[in-house]
Design an enzyme around this catalytic site. Structure first.
Site, PDB file in Angstrom:
ATOM      1  N   ALA A  65      26.052  31.740 -64.796  1.00 46.13           N
ATOM      2  CA  ALA A  65      26.020  30.699 -63.759  1.00 46.13           C
ATOM      3  C   ALA A  65      26.178  29.334 -64.420  1.00 46.13           C
ATOM      4  O   ALA A  65      25.350  28.926 -65.230  1.00 46.13           O
ATOM      5  CB  ALA A  65      24.705  30.769 -63.003  1.00 46.13           C
ATOM      6  N   TYR A 175      20.341  31.831 -54.314  1.00 48.02           N
ATOM      7  CA  TYR A 175      20.728  30.484 -54.742  1.00 48.02           C
ATOM      8  C   TYR A 175      21.470  29.773 -53.599  1.00 48.02           C
ATOM      9  O   TYR A 175      21.656  30.339 -52.528  1.00 48.02           O
ATOM     10  CB  TYR A 175      21.519  30.551 -56.057  1.00 48.02           C
ATOM     11  CG  TYR A 175      20.619  31.054 -57.187  1.00 48.02           C
ATOM     12  CD1 TYR A 175      19.524  30.302 -57.595  1.00 48.02           C
ATOM     13  CD2 TYR A 175      20.811  32.288 -57.778  1.00 48.02           C
ATOM     14  CE1 TYR A 175      18.654  30.762 -58.584  1.00 48.02           C
ATOM     15  CE2 TYR A 175      19.950  32.757 -58.772  1.00 48.02           C
ATOM     16  CZ  TYR A 175      18.873  31.984 -59.160  1.00 48.02           C
ATOM     17  OH  TYR A 175      18.006  32.437 -60.123  1.00 48.02           O
ATOM     18  N   ARG A 223      30.301  36.201 -55.368  1.00 51.55           N
ATOM     19  CA  ARG A 223      29.229  37.183 -55.582  1.00 51.55           C
ATOM     20  C   ARG A 223      28.257  37.064 -54.421  1.00 51.55           C
ATOM     21  O   ARG A 223      27.774  35.970 -54.116  1.00 51.55           O
ATOM     22  CB  ARG A 223      28.503  36.934 -56.898  1.00 51.55           C
ATOM     23  CG  ARG A 223      27.620  38.116 -57.261  1.00 51.55           C
ATOM     24  CD  ARG A 223      26.995  37.975 -58.625  1.00 51.55           C
ATOM     25  NE  ARG A 223      27.007  39.275 -59.298  1.00 51.55           N
ATOM     26  CZ  ARG A 223      26.207  39.612 -60.283  1.00 51.55           C
ATOM     27  NH1 ARG A 223      25.338  38.756 -60.765  1.00 51.55           N
ATOM     28  NH2 ARG A 223      26.248  40.808 -60.828  1.00 51.55           N
TER      29      ARG A 223
HETATM   30  C1  LIG Z   1      19.210  37.748 -68.584  1.00 49.55           C
HETATM   31  C2  LIG Z   1      19.921  37.860 -67.262  1.00 49.55           C
HETATM   32  C3  LIG Z   1      20.525  36.725 -66.721  1.00 49.55           C
HETATM   33  C4  LIG Z   1      21.204  36.808 -65.491  1.00 49.55           C
HETATM   34  N1  LIG Z   1      21.858  35.701 -65.002  1.00 49.55           N
HETATM   35  C5  LIG Z   1      22.643  35.819 -63.899  1.00 49.55           C
HETATM   36  C6  LIG Z   1      23.502  34.752 -63.505  1.00 49.55           C
HETATM   37  O1  LIG Z   1      23.649  33.730 -64.184  1.00 49.55           O
HETATM   38  N2  LIG Z   1      24.196  34.911 -62.341  1.00 49.55           N
HETATM   39  C7  LIG Z   1      24.128  36.056 -61.600  1.00 49.55           C
HETATM   40  O2  LIG Z   1      24.779  36.152 -60.559  1.00 49.55           O
HETATM   41  N3  LIG Z   1      23.362  37.100 -62.002  1.00 49.55           N
HETATM   42  C8  LIG Z   1      22.661  37.018 -63.139  1.00 49.55           C
HETATM   43  N4  LIG Z   1      21.974  38.120 -63.604  1.00 49.55           N
HETATM   44  C9  LIG Z   1      22.160  39.435 -62.933  1.00 49.55           C
HETATM   45  C10 LIG Z   1      23.269  40.252 -63.648  1.00 49.55           C
HETATM   46  O3  LIG Z   1      24.536  39.647 -63.474  1.00 49.55           O
HETATM   47  C11 LIG Z   1      23.358  41.708 -63.119  1.00 49.55           C
HETATM   48  O4  LIG Z   1      23.676  41.668 -61.766  1.00 49.55           O
HETATM   49  C12 LIG Z   1      22.045  42.463 -63.328  1.00 49.55           C
HETATM   50  O5  LIG Z   1      21.603  42.341 -64.670  1.00 49.55           O
HETATM   51  C13 LIG Z   1      22.197  43.941 -62.972  1.00 49.55           C
HETATM   52  O6  LIG Z   1      23.159  44.559 -63.810  1.00 49.55           O
HETATM   53  P1  LIG Z   1      22.718  45.503 -65.046  1.00 49.55           P
HETATM   54  O7  LIG Z   1      21.781  46.534 -64.499  1.00 49.55           O
HETATM   55  O8  LIG Z   1      24.013  46.096 -65.542  1.00 49.55           O
HETATM   56  O9  LIG Z   1      22.062  44.626 -66.072  1.00 49.55           O
HETATM   57  C14 LIG Z   1      21.260  38.040 -64.797  1.00 49.55           C
HETATM   58  C15 LIG Z   1      20.623  39.162 -65.345  1.00 49.55           C
HETATM   59  C16 LIG Z   1      19.984  39.088 -66.569  1.00 49.55           C
HETATM   60  C17 LIG Z   1      19.377  40.343 -67.152  1.00 49.55           C
END
Ligand SMILES: Cc1cc2nc3c(=O)[nH]c(=O)nc-3n(C[C@H](O)[C@H](O)[C@H](O)COP(=O)(O)O)c2cc1C
Length: 350
Positions: A65, A175, A223
């Site tokens: 983000a 958000y 998203r």
């Molecule tokens: C450390 C961290 C930071 C994240 N920052 C964002 C972000 O900046 N924007 C967003 O839409 N989702 C963010 N997410 C969500 C991830 O994009 C993703 O949807 C979530 O981790 C689930 O996927 P996964 O199970 O493969 O990790 C973040 C997740 C984590 C773990």
């Protein structure tokens, strides 16, 4: 409606949507790294982090983000794109990702009422704090909404100029854009609240103005939170109506996450958001990116083959292992998506 391919796996087959061309379907989803300077600029960390996942064969990387206004950061160490100079520095990061064989994309974000201390005075659709962990934001006026719309459009212009091939508007996880879409978070009584049409008004204007400001070859994505996990929230039929409106305004790909309108965690298990992605894909006719514990190659491949999505985002598994795609390709009997030279290095000597 699964993708047709002669490739051994769908996950490592190419993908094209408009001007966007990917050599495989593994996507790094946006993940805040909290490593930017408190002026929003990328640091050496970002070049190493995104660079190593490009070397590891990820098809497209969506930068964390990146705030379109200083007060739109989630934390003081988020990336920012609210000045031309920031855009010029981020262009170097886009070049780095491109030079190493991946496709750079960026998530454009605004935290709204979910800003942590140190980011400035938060704004929101209403003046209520999100929870007792946050301060009460300033309620945006119609003029304030127009200013934020302009900030998104200028951020998009800078990101497109910087060479990011796809831009993702962050309208998920509670958000700012989600705050307006959500009947839970948006209880305004004016033209920006109430009916679906009214709640869509601000996000749709953001999409239209971004579309106008970016090059024709830049792909616009969004998203969304496909479920708010509450009877008070929007349900899938309304989500599909909103997805169709996004499509008609210029969005080409939908990235389907969930939750964030309420301070409670959704039930999480491998593939927990796949059904939301399938329904949005079917209801809008747009390609979708699915995400959420899709960390085994077999599950990622299943999701693509069974028509749940067109691209698979792998978050924490790629945090743990930048070369996740190499192992996934080998598991699926496919060729690792890295240079021939690197492939030799990855292969055990016989
Ligand atoms: C450390 C961290 C930071 C994240 N920052 C964002 C972000 O900046 N924007 C967003 O839409 N989702 C963010 N997410 C969500 C991830 O994009 C993703 O949807 C979530 O981790 C689930 O996927 P996964 O199970 O493969 O990790 C973040 C997740 C984590 C773990």
């Amino acid at each position: 409606m699964s993708p047709q391919t002669d490739n051994p796996s769908v996950l490592f087959s190419s993908f094209t949507q408009g001007h966007l061309q990917l050599t495989n379907r593994v996507v790094l989803p946006p993940m805040c790294q909290w490593e930017a300077g408190d002026d929003g600029y990328p640091t050496a960390y970002h070049f190493a982090h995104y660079g190593s996942r490009a070397v590891g064969g990820v098809g497209m990387q969506i930068l964390e983000a990146t705030a379109v206004e200083a007060r739109g950061r989630i934390s003081p160490n988020d990336l920012g794109i609210w000045t031309d100079q920031q855009g010029e520095t981020l262009a170097k990061l886009a070049d780095c990702i491109k030079d190493l064989g991946s496709v750079p994309a960026m998530q454009l974000g605004h935290s709204g009422n979910k800003a942590r201390p140190g980011t400035g005075r938060a704004v929101g659709p209403v003046g209520e704090a999100f929870s007792d962990r946050y301060e009460a934001p300033e309620e945006l006026t119609a003029e304030g909404i127009d200013q934020v719309t302009e900030a998104f459009a200028e951020g998009a212009r800078r990101a497109s100029k910087a060479g990011f091939k796809a831009l993702e508007l962050h309208a998920a996880h509670g958000y700012l854009l989600h705050q307006f879409l959500s009947p839970i978070m948006n209880t305004r009584k004016d033209q920006f609240g109430g009916s679906t049409e009214n709640r869509l008004r601000f996000p749709l204007e953001v999409i239209r103005r971004c579309r106008e400001r970016i090059s024709d070859s830049t792909t616009l994505m969004i998203r969304v939170s496909g479920s708010e996990y509450s009877e008070r929230g929007y349900q899938m039929d309304e989500m599909i109506e909103m997805g169709q409106a996004f499509r008609d305004a210029g969005v080409e790909i939908i990235h389907v996450s969930s939750g964030g309108a309420l301070p409670v965690a959704p039930p999480v298990y491998p593939g927990y958001q796949l059904e939301l992605s399938r329904q949005l894909r079917q209801g809008t006719g747009l390609p979708t990116i699915a995400v959420g514990r899709l960390e085994t190659p077999e599950l990622a491949e299943f999701a693509l083959r069974e028509g749940y999505c067109d691209l698979v985002a792998v978050g924490r598994a790629l945090m743990r292992d930048p070369n996740w795609a190499v192992g996934a390709a080998l598991t699926l009997g496919d060729v690792p998506p890295v240079s021939d030279n690197l492939n030799k290095l990855f292969m055990p000597k016989t």
